[in-house]
Write a protein that holds these residues in place. Structure first.
Motif, PDB file in Angstrom:
ATOM      1  N   TYR A 121      45.301  35.764  46.885  1.00  0.00           N
ATOM      2  CA  TYR A 121      45.255  37.183  46.503  1.00  0.00           C
ATOM      3  C   TYR A 121      46.370  37.503  45.508  1.00  0.00           C
ATOM      4  O   TYR A 121      46.153  38.182  44.499  1.00  0.00           O
TER       5      TYR A 121
ATOM      6  N   LYS B 188      46.354  39.169  41.800  1.00  0.00           N
ATOM      7  CA  LYS B 188      46.729  40.578  41.638  1.00  0.00           C
ATOM      8  C   LYS B 188      48.222  40.883  41.763  1.00  0.00           C
ATOM      9  O   LYS B 188      48.621  42.046  41.626  1.00  0.00           O
TER      10      LYS B 188
ATOM     11  N   ASP C 263      42.488  44.233  49.815  1.00  0.00           N
ATOM     12  CA  ASP C 263      42.127  45.348  48.939  1.00  0.00           C
ATOM     13  C   ASP C 263      42.115  46.669  49.698  1.00  0.00           C
ATOM     14  O   ASP C 263      42.330  47.739  49.112  1.00  0.00           O
TER      15      ASP C 263
ATOM     16  N   SER D  14      45.517  48.698  49.415  1.00  0.00           N
ATOM     17  CA  SER D  14      45.935  49.256  48.119  1.00  0.00           C
ATOM     18  C   SER D  14      47.434  49.091  47.872  1.00  0.00           C
ATOM     19  O   SER D  14      48.092  49.969  47.315  1.00  0.00           O
TER      20      SER D  14
END
Length: 427
Positions: A254, A258, A291, A294
């Motif tokens: 992940y 990101k 996700d 946030s």
């Protein structure tokens, strides 16, 4: 309403009263008697603040449960005032904090042992608060005051007009050491023996409270799906011989997508309840979708938390004393020495370490954007990769750990070989 001078006089009276109440207890840890091995402070005489550091007043003790550095101030280690330059003490505290204030951190203040003979003046306290500008206060998440007394409460009233409401909310009083377990990695705390004895005395005197000898119940056996607090071998056996633990592979995957270009990645903490919720999902074998939160700092904290809760560190107990000797190795030979140490790791530990360090090397290559150089990553990850079998990591022990970790990150290809584990193991 009492004036400031009246409050100061009252504070001094309270402190003298506490001195009298404690006179039958053992002397503070600043006696001629040697400290136990796990608390003895032996800084290098070339340390720029050796005159202060040798007393062990200030310690850095790894991370708390949520990845925040622990800075410890022990009043019982303060020598008599005429033996210590308090301006030097303030400068040393700032020198120590300067290494960590870019990260979220926790300050633990052990009040026991502060006496009329060794306490800094209230003028000094005002100066200290004034010199601690926003960069020090912003990332301090909590100030734990352990074993508070009336003196502390009076001093707080003196300083109340100077202290912002936001800073005031960070103050947490802790009456017994046991209360720290809920918030901190208690086993890694560097607690002076006299503070422990004082705590036992308080607990014994507590009406209806448990005597000091009460033992905690044995831990429950781990769930088959358990991920946190169990060994790499246990996880591998319960996950169809997966070489990389799911928590590591999923957080790294992940973050590669990101988080690599996020400024200060791994420096920030996340909401404590969020971290607890994610840990619970993993331990129950349920899927985790980052996700949903946030916040890219959630998987970053989860990764550090997983490493910190391993029963044996990823780089093993056996390597700890070898790493401590690294400062004695000539600089030009340190990379090859680190390579030798890493290659001596058990196979599974080596595979997981190679996978993780490959990722951290990748993060460091984006340091122009994320501000996480190999040195910064070492400061964050060092204490999560290596710690001693017994006792805590002292401030002195941190330097070789950070140097070792920095070499692993910066010279990853040389230390681990040219093949990237990500190509061998699918996250």
């Amino acid at each position: 309403m009492m004036s400031t001078s009246d409050l100061e006089q009252l504070a001094e009276i309270e402190l003298q009263k506490e001195d009298e109440e404690e006179k039958e207890e053992d002397q503070s840890c600043v006696t001629d008697a040697p400290s136990p091995p796990h608390t003895r402070i032996t800084p290098d005489p070339s340390h720029p603040f050796y005159d202060v550091a040798r007393h062990g007043i200030i310690q850095v003790s790894g991370d708390d449960k949520y990845g925040r550095k622990l800075i410890i101030f022990s009043s019982c280690c303060l020598p008599p005032s005429h033996q210590l330059n308090h301006q030097r003490l303030l400068d040393y505290l700032k020198f120590t904090l300067d290494q960590y204030v870019e990260n979220d951190y926790i300050l633990v203040y052990f009040h026991y042992g502060l006496r009329s003979s060794n306490k800094p003046s209230l003028k000094w306290l005002r100066q200290a608060y004034g010199e601690f500008d926003r960069k020090y206060k912003k990332n301090m998440k909590t100030l734990y005051v352990v074993h508070p007394t009336n003196f502390i409460r009076i001093v707080w009233n003196i300083f109340k007009p100077l202290i912002s409401h936001k800073f005031g909310r960070k103050l947490t009083y802790v009456n017994y050491l046991e209360e720290l377990r809920e918030h901190l990695n208690y086993e890694q705390l560097i607690i002076p023996p006299d503070v422990i004895r004082h705590d036992e005395k308080l607990r014994a005197a507590q009406k209806g409270g448990p005597p000091p000898s009460v033992k905690t119940p044995p831990p429950r056996p781990p769930l088959p799906t358990q991920q946190f607090g169990v060994s790499l071998q246990y996880i591998r056996e319960k996950n169809r011989d997966a070489l990389i633990p799911p928590v590591i592979s999923q957080t790294v995957t992940y973050l590669k997508e990101k988080g690599v270009r996020t400024e200060g990645i791994f420096r920030r903490s996340a909401r404590v309840q969020l971290i607890k919720d994610v840990q619970k999902l993993y331990n129950l074998g349920k899927p985790v979708n980052f996700d949903e939160y946030s916040d890219v700092h959630v998987p970053a904290v989860i990764l550090k938390t997983f490493l910190r809760e391993l029963p044996e560190p990823l780089l093993t107990f056996r390597l700890f004393p070898q790493v401590q000797e690294l400062l004695g190795v000539e600089s030009s030979l340190r990379v090859s020495r680190c390579k030798q140490m890493v290659e001596s790791l058990p196979e599974h530990h080596f595979i997981v370490a190679k996978y993780l360090l490959s990722f951290l090397h990748m993060v460091s290559e984006e340091s122009i954007v994320n501000r996480m150089s190999s040195s910064n990553l070492a400061c964050v990850f060092g204490v999560n990769l290596l710690w001693p079998r017994h006792g805590s990591i002292s401030l002195t022990a941190l330097t070789p750990i950070n140097i070792f970790t920095e070499i692993l990150v910066e010279h990853f290809t040389t230390v681990f070989g040219s093949r990237c584990p990500a190509a061998q193991v699918t996250p």
